[in-house]
Design a protein around this motif. Structure first.
Motif, mmCIF file in Angstrom:
data_model
loop_
_atom_site.group_PDB
_atom_site.id
_atom_site.type_symbol
_atom_site.label_atom_id
_atom_site.label_comp_id
_atom_site.label_asym_id
_atom_site.label_seq_id
_atom_site.Cartn_x
_atom_site.Cartn_y
_atom_site.Cartn_z
ATOM 1 N N ARG A 1 -15.467 -10.206 -8.706
ATOM 2 C CA ARG A 1 -15.355 -11.396 -8.023
ATOM 3 C C ARG A 1 -15.631 -12.565 -8.948
ATOM 4 N NH1 ARG A 1 -18.749 -14.417 -3.768
ATOM 5 N NH2 ARG A 1 -17.223 -15.215 -2.413
ATOM 6 N N ILE A 2 -14.815 -13.529 -8.852
ATOM 7 C CA ILE A 2 -14.409 -14.467 -9.986
ATOM 8 C C ILE A 2 -14.888 -15.724 -9.116
ATOM 9 C CG2 ILE A 2 -13.089 -15.576 -11.674
ATOM 10 C CD1 ILE A 2 -11.654 -12.706 -11.835
ATOM 11 N N LEU A 3 -15.334 -16.762 -9.825
ATOM 12 C CA LEU A 3 -15.528 -18.196 -9.444
ATOM 13 C C LEU A 3 -14.825 -19.123 -10.761
ATOM 14 C CD1 LEU A 3 -16.684 -20.571 -7.724
ATOM 15 C CD2 LEU A 3 -18.730 -20.561 -8.948
ATOM 16 N N ASP A 4 -13.711 -19.959 -10.116
ATOM 17 C CA ASP A 4 -13.272 -20.692 -11.351
ATOM 18 C C ASP A 4 -13.814 -22.116 -11.087
ATOM 19 O OD1 ASP A 4 -11.599 -22.352 -13.137
ATOM 20 O OD2 ASP A 4 -10.031 -21.786 -11.946
ATOM 21 N N LEU A 5 -14.349 -23.113 -11.746
ATOM 22 C CA LEU A 5 -14.948 -23.911 -11.405
ATOM 23 C C LEU A 5 -13.957 -25.259 -12.025
ATOM 24 C CD1 LEU A 5 -18.549 -23.581 -12.661
ATOM 25 C CD2 LEU A 5 -17.727 -23.931 -10.539
ATOM 26 N N GLY A 6 -13.398 -26.198 -11.136
ATOM 27 C CA GLY A 6 -12.352 -27.386 -11.617
ATOM 28 C C GLY A 6 -11.176 -26.565 -11.482
ATOM 29 N N GLY B 1 -11.537 -13.994 -5.779
ATOM 30 C CA GLY B 1 -12.393 -15.003 -6.334
ATOM 31 C C GLY B 1 -12.369 -16.222 -5.497
ATOM 32 N N VAL B 2 -13.026 -17.303 -6.051
ATOM 33 C CA VAL B 2 -12.897 -18.332 -5.250
ATOM 34 C C VAL B 2 -12.193 -19.605 -6.295
ATOM 35 C CG1 VAL B 2 -14.171 -20.309 -4.247
ATOM 36 C CG2 VAL B 2 -14.555 -17.983 -3.610
ATOM 37 N N GLY B 3 -11.772 -20.498 -6.028
ATOM 38 C CA GLY B 3 -11.384 -21.705 -7.070
ATOM 39 C C GLY B 3 -12.058 -22.911 -6.443
ATOM 40 N N VAL B 4 -12.876 -23.804 -7.038
ATOM 41 C CA VAL B 4 -13.217 -25.227 -6.522
ATOM 42 C C VAL B 4 -12.798 -26.300 -7.220
ATOM 43 C CG1 VAL B 4 -15.258 -23.649 -5.684
ATOM 44 C CG2 VAL B 4 -15.552 -25.140 -7.962
ATOM 45 N N ASP B 5 -12.805 -27.368 -6.499
ATOM 46 C CA ASP B 5 -12.307 -28.495 -7.151
ATOM 47 C C ASP B 5 -12.938 -29.776 -6.401
ATOM 48 O OD1 ASP B 5 -9.935 -28.897 -9.278
ATOM 49 O OD2 ASP B 5 -10.570 -30.694 -8.373
ATOM 50 N N THR C 1 -2.667 -27.561 -3.914
ATOM 51 C CA THR C 1 -1.612 -27.127 -4.683
ATOM 52 C C THR C 1 -2.128 -25.933 -5.388
ATOM 53 O OG1 THR C 1 -1.178 -29.275 -5.925
ATOM 54 C CG2 THR C 1 -0.620 -27.697 -7.326
ATOM 55 N N ALA C 2 -3.450 -25.320 -5.553
ATOM 56 C CA ALA C 2 -3.798 -24.215 -5.913
ATOM 57 C C ALA C 2 -3.370 -23.162 -4.752
ATOM 58 C CB ALA C 2 -5.409 -24.257 -6.326
ATOM 59 N N ASP D 1 -9.562 -17.828 -2.730
ATOM 60 C CA ASP D 1 -10.177 -18.780 -1.753
ATOM 61 C C ASP D 1 -10.321 -20.217 -2.434
ATOM 62 O OD1 ASP D 1 -11.195 -20.301 0.573
ATOM 63 O OD2 ASP D 1 -13.346 -19.399 0.287
ATOM 64 N N ALA D 2 -9.784 -21.367 -1.910
ATOM 65 C CA ALA D 2 -9.755 -22.555 -2.517
ATOM 66 C C ALA D 2 -10.820 -23.592 -1.689
ATOM 67 C CB ALA D 2 -8.573 -23.371 -2.546
ATOM 68 N N ARG D 3 -11.982 -23.844 -2.307
ATOM 69 C CA ARG D 3 -12.808 -24.733 -1.790
ATOM 70 C C ARG D 3 -13.064 -26.141 -2.611
ATOM 71 N NH1 ARG D 3 -17.923 -20.812 -0.922
ATOM 72 N NH2 ARG D 3 -16.123 -19.675 -0.389
ATOM 73 N N GLU D 4 -13.381 -27.045 -1.619
ATOM 74 C CA GLU D 4 -13.721 -28.277 -2.238
ATOM 75 C C GLU D 4 -15.092 -28.259 -2.427
ATOM 76 O OE1 GLU D 4 -13.269 -33.182 -0.995
ATOM 77 O OE2 GLU D 4 -12.226 -31.641 0.107
ATOM 78 N N SER D 5 -15.402 -28.762 -3.667
ATOM 79 C CA SER D 5 -17.157 -28.680 -4.104
ATOM 80 C C SER D 5 -17.126 -29.571 -5.202
ATOM 81 C CB SER D 5 -17.274 -27.094 -4.388
ATOM 82 O OG SER D 5 -18.598 -27.144 -4.700
ATOM 83 N N ASP D 6 -18.024 -30.035 -5.553
ATOM 84 C CA ASP D 6 -18.641 -30.974 -6.538
ATOM 85 C C ASP D 6 -19.131 -29.776 -7.526
ATOM 86 O OD1 ASP D 6 -19.348 -32.665 -8.647
ATOM 87 O OD2 ASP D 6 -20.315 -34.037 -7.541
ATOM 88 N N TRP D 7 -18.419 -29.261 -8.463
ATOM 89 C CA TRP D 7 -19.004 -27.983 -9.119
ATOM 90 C C TRP D 7 -19.759 -26.939 -8.016
ATOM 91 C CZ3 TRP D 7 -16.626 -28.220 -12.933
ATOM 92 C CH2 TRP D 7 -16.308 -29.263 -13.870
ATOM 93 N N PHE D 8 -21.060 -26.702 -8.218
ATOM 94 C CA PHE D 8 -21.582 -25.657 -7.378
ATOM 95 C C PHE D 8 -22.131 -26.086 -5.803
ATOM 96 C CE2 PHE D 8 -22.275 -24.215 -11.599
ATOM 97 C CZ PHE D 8 -21.977 -22.868 -11.364
ATOM 98 N N SER D 9 -21.882 -27.485 -5.495
ATOM 99 C CA SER D 9 -22.489 -28.125 -4.189
ATOM 100 C C SER D 9 -22.146 -27.270 -3.048
ATOM 101 C CB SER D 9 -21.928 -29.499 -4.042
ATOM 102 O OG SER D 9 -20.507 -29.467 -3.960
ATOM 103 N N SER D 10 -20.906 -26.659 -2.860
ATOM 104 C CA SER D 10 -20.319 -25.977 -1.789
ATOM 105 C C SER D 10 -20.122 -24.422 -1.946
ATOM 106 C CB SER D 10 -18.901 -26.494 -1.248
ATOM 107 O OG SER D 10 -19.364 -27.974 -0.736
#
Length: 287
Positions: free
Chosen positions: A121-126, A145-149, A157-158, A172-181
């Motif tokens: 499971r991968i998390l991509d920040l920004g 994984g999850v990509g946040v921005d 776009t992602a 899964d693409a998720r709106e987040s300020d780094w880890f906030s969400s």
């Protein structure tokens, strides 16, 4: 009489060269092939073919945009990255070859995790276009994984890029300020965060300064704001043997390593980019 493909290509090359565009021949080929939907081979073998007036006008409009400073791939609206054709948008950083070094470094790590536990499971920040995480998912079918921005435009776009390459079910693409969400635990955290010193952003080449989003460039007064946020919170979201892989600026090896060591990590790998500069750091929690 309609101009031939060879004539159109030559005219574009000449216009770019006269304006001082570096590697005008390559850029001319990219523009003409991309706008007319031709492969590199077709560009070479169909030189005598006529180009319709409407297509020629489209090429001329693109040349005008390029001469005004807009990068080729922004004009085309897409860029290839590790075999994936990725859409670009105003809210996304244009993925560049140096970032492939991060994917190269993380690939064996993802393989090892999958071999050990059957999935990763991968998390991509920004995440931006999703270039990093989508490449990893494409190359490792047992990963998800999850990509946040922070940018809603980038996330849209992602998502489009994931869907276009058959990866939406594992992304899964998720709106987040780094880890906030962010919630849950990840085996791998990756990021190409903003790392340019604020005072330097306005001095960047205009292709970057005027067309990449400042949000994806500006790393704060010392260029390290994003690394502080990632270092301080990553451990809470990592599995027991999890790792963090980061792209860095060419002179940030020491400062970024110090930040992570102070947060309980140890450096396990560093990698250089195509120009031989430090570009990737990989960390694992101590203990």
């Amino acid at each position: 009489m309609a101009a031939t493909l060879d004539a159109v290509l030559a005219a574009v090359r000449r216009s770019l060269a006269e304006a001082g565009v570096e590697d005008a021949g390559r850029e001319a080929r990219l523009l003409v092939a991309g706008l007319l939907g031709l492969t590199p081979t077709e560009l070479l073998t169909r030189g005598a073919s006529p180009v319709a007036d409407a297509e020629r006008a489209k090429v001329e409009a693109a040349v005008t945009r390029r001469l005004a400073g807009e990068p080729v791939f922004r004009i085309l609206g897409r860029r290839d990255f590790r075999g994936l054709t990725l859409k670009l948008s105003p809210g996304t950083l244009e993925p560049r070859p140096d970032t492939e070094c991060l994917v190269d470094a993380m690939g064996p790590q993802v393989d090892a995790i999958i071999a050990r536990q059957g999935h990763c499971r991968i998390l991509d920040l920004g995440t931006g276009t999703g270039a990093i995480i989508l490449s990893l998912l494409d190359e490792h079918p047992l990963a998800s994984g999850v990509g946040v921005d922070k940018s809603a435009d980038a996330l849209a776009t992602a998502r489009d890029n994931a869907a276009g390459h058959g990866l939406a079910a594992r992304f899964d693409a998720r709106e987040s300020d780094w880890f906030s969400s962010v919630d849950g635990i990840f085996d791998v955290i990756v990021s190409n965060p903003p790392y340019i010193v604020s005072s330097v952003v306005d001095e960047l080449e205009r292709d970057v300064r005027d067309h990449d989003p400042r949000l994806a460039l500006d790393g704060g007064a010392d260029g390290l704001d994003a690394y502080r946020a990632i270092a301080s919170e990553s451990r809470r979201y990592l599995s027991q043997d999890g790792i963090v892989g980061l792209e860095i600026g060419y002179d940030q090896d020491g400062p970024v390593t110090a930040l992570f060591e102070a947060s309980g990590f140890r450096l396990t790998q560093r990698a250089r980019d195509l120009g031989g500069r430090d570009r990737v750091l990989v960390f694992q929690p101590r203990g």
